[in-house]
Design a protein around this motif. Structure first.
Motif, PDB file in Angstrom:
ATOM      1  N   TYR A   1       0.863  -1.172   0.000  1.00  0.00           N
ATOM      2  CA  TYR A   1       0.000   0.000   0.000  1.00  0.00           C
ATOM      3  C   TYR A   1       0.899   1.220   0.000  1.00  0.00           C
ATOM      4  CZ  TYR A   1      -3.880  -3.088   1.020  1.00  0.00           C
ATOM      5  OH  TYR A   1      -4.811  -4.076   0.938  1.00  0.00           O
ATOM      6  N   LEU A   2       0.562   2.209  -0.796  1.00  0.00           N
ATOM      7  CA  LEU A   2       1.379   3.407  -0.872  1.00  0.00           C
ATOM      8  C   LEU A   2       0.495   4.595  -1.205  1.00  0.00           C
ATOM      9  CD1 LEU A   2       1.784   3.876  -4.254  1.00  0.00           C
ATOM     10  CD2 LEU A   2       3.099   1.801  -3.875  1.00  0.00           C
ATOM     11  N   TYR A   3       1.032   5.764  -0.993  1.00  0.00           N
ATOM     12  CA  TYR A   3       0.354   6.997  -1.362  1.00  0.00           C
ATOM     13  C   TYR A   3       1.145   7.630  -2.488  1.00  0.00           C
ATOM     14  CZ  TYR A   3      -2.736   6.806   2.659  1.00  0.00           C
ATOM     15  OH  TYR A   3      -3.694   6.436   3.542  1.00  0.00           O
TER      16      TYR A   3
ATOM     17  N   THR B   1       0.826  10.439  -6.142  1.00  0.00           N
ATOM     18  CA  THR B   1       0.087  11.297  -7.065  1.00  0.00           C
ATOM     19  C   THR B   1       0.004  10.563  -8.406  1.00  0.00           C
ATOM     20  OG1 THR B   1       2.073  12.363  -7.926  1.00  0.00           O
ATOM     21  CG2 THR B   1       1.045  13.351  -5.947  1.00  0.00           C
TER      22      THR B   1
ATOM     23  N   TYR C   1       2.687   7.843  -9.710  1.00  0.00           N
ATOM     24  CA  TYR C   1       2.162   6.546 -10.119  1.00  0.00           C
ATOM     25  C   TYR C   1       2.687   6.174 -11.510  1.00  0.00           C
ATOM     26  CZ  TYR C   1      -1.844   3.228 -10.228  1.00  0.00           C
ATOM     27  OH  TYR C   1      -2.655   2.134 -10.273  1.00  0.00           O
TER      28      TYR C   1
ATOM     29  N   PRO D   1      -5.938   2.044  -7.930  1.00  0.00           N
ATOM     30  CA  PRO D   1      -6.150   3.220  -7.083  1.00  0.00           C
ATOM     31  C   PRO D   1      -7.355   2.970  -6.169  1.00  0.00           C
ATOM     32  CG  PRO D   1      -5.896   3.851  -9.381  1.00  0.00           C
ATOM     33  CD  PRO D   1      -6.058   2.365  -9.344  1.00  0.00           C
TER      34      PRO D   1
ATOM     35  N   PRO E   1     -10.527   6.794  -1.307  1.00  0.00           N
ATOM     36  CA  PRO E   1     -10.140   7.310  -0.001  1.00  0.00           C
ATOM     37  C   PRO E   1     -11.208   7.002   1.053  1.00  0.00           C
ATOM     38  CG  PRO E   1      -9.842   8.990  -1.685  1.00  0.00           C
ATOM     39  CD  PRO E   1     -10.572   7.849  -2.307  1.00  0.00           C
TER      40      PRO E   1
ATOM     41  N   ASP F   1      -8.038   9.328   4.088  1.00  0.00           N
ATOM     42  CA  ASP F   1      -6.858   8.450   3.971  1.00  0.00           C
ATOM     43  C   ASP F   1      -7.123   7.289   3.039  1.00  0.00           C
ATOM     44  OD1 ASP F   1      -5.368   9.985   5.715  1.00  0.00           O
ATOM     45  OD2 ASP F   1      -6.136   8.919   7.454  1.00  0.00           O
TER      46      ASP F   1
END
Length: 197
Positions: free
Chosen positions: A142-144, A146, A150, A189, A192, A197
């Protein structure tokens, strides 16, 4: 039909009809077989995939219609072998409901095929030589990111894979002990949460 390719990059398939055509399980199996074998006649491919020669010929012609396979150099005057045109395809950047639906169908069929391959692997893992037993499986990260990050991550992964993918087209570059490996990337993706989050 929209097929775009540039040196070192996967062929980008944007055409909804091409995506729907490729989503057929027999066509996926034939395409994979041609990538692994280099070139085969319809009769040889039919035996490997477990379908009739007539059915293999039909599906190969359908793949050729969309530029995914082509006639290969014959080994003699009687043969008409086929080969895959590209070792990688990219199905992204669709526009419009028809293309989006076709891309979703193709992704679903390919994911189901990859999951079936994982189950097959799990069933035979114990019979594999020791170095290969740990080679298969799943991992989640899991990552965050943009959209730009990406995209950069996808390009970095593709660059790491490029030398290994090149071995598809040139069997002489395959080291002793190399064997085909299916690497399925699922880039999803997530929605949220209520807290953002």
């Amino acid at each position: 039909m929209s097929l775009e390719s540039s040196e070192g990059r996967p062929r980008r398939v944007l055409d909804a009809a091409a995506m729907r055509a490729f989503a057929h399980p027999v066509r996926l199996a034939l395409h994979e077989l041609l990538m692994r074998a280099g070139s085969l006649t319809a009769a040889e491919a039919a035996r490997e995939v477990g379908v009739s020669q007539a059915l293999a010929s039909y599906h190969l012609r359908q793949l050729a219609k969309y530029g995914l396979v082509t006639q290969a150099e014959p080994r003699d005057e009687r043969e008409r072998p086929w080969k895959a045109t590209e070792s990688r395809q990219d199905w992204g950047d669709t526009a419009g409901p028809e293309s989006t639906a076709a891309q979703s169908l193709l992704e679903q069929v390919m994911a189901e095929r990859a999951l079936a391959r994982l189950v097959e692997w799990q069933e035979r893992r114990g019979d594999e030589p020791e170095p290969w037993r740990a080679a298969g499986g799943l991992s989640n990260s899991y990552l965050y990111a943009t959209p730009e990050e990406y995209e950069a991550l996808g390009e970095a992964v593709a660059a790491l894979l490029e030398p290994l993918i090149a071995r598809i087209d040139d069997p002489a570059t395959r080291p002793e002990g190399a064997r085909p490996v299916l690497l399925t990337q699922l880039w999803v993706p997530l929605t949220p949460t209520a807290s953002g989050d």
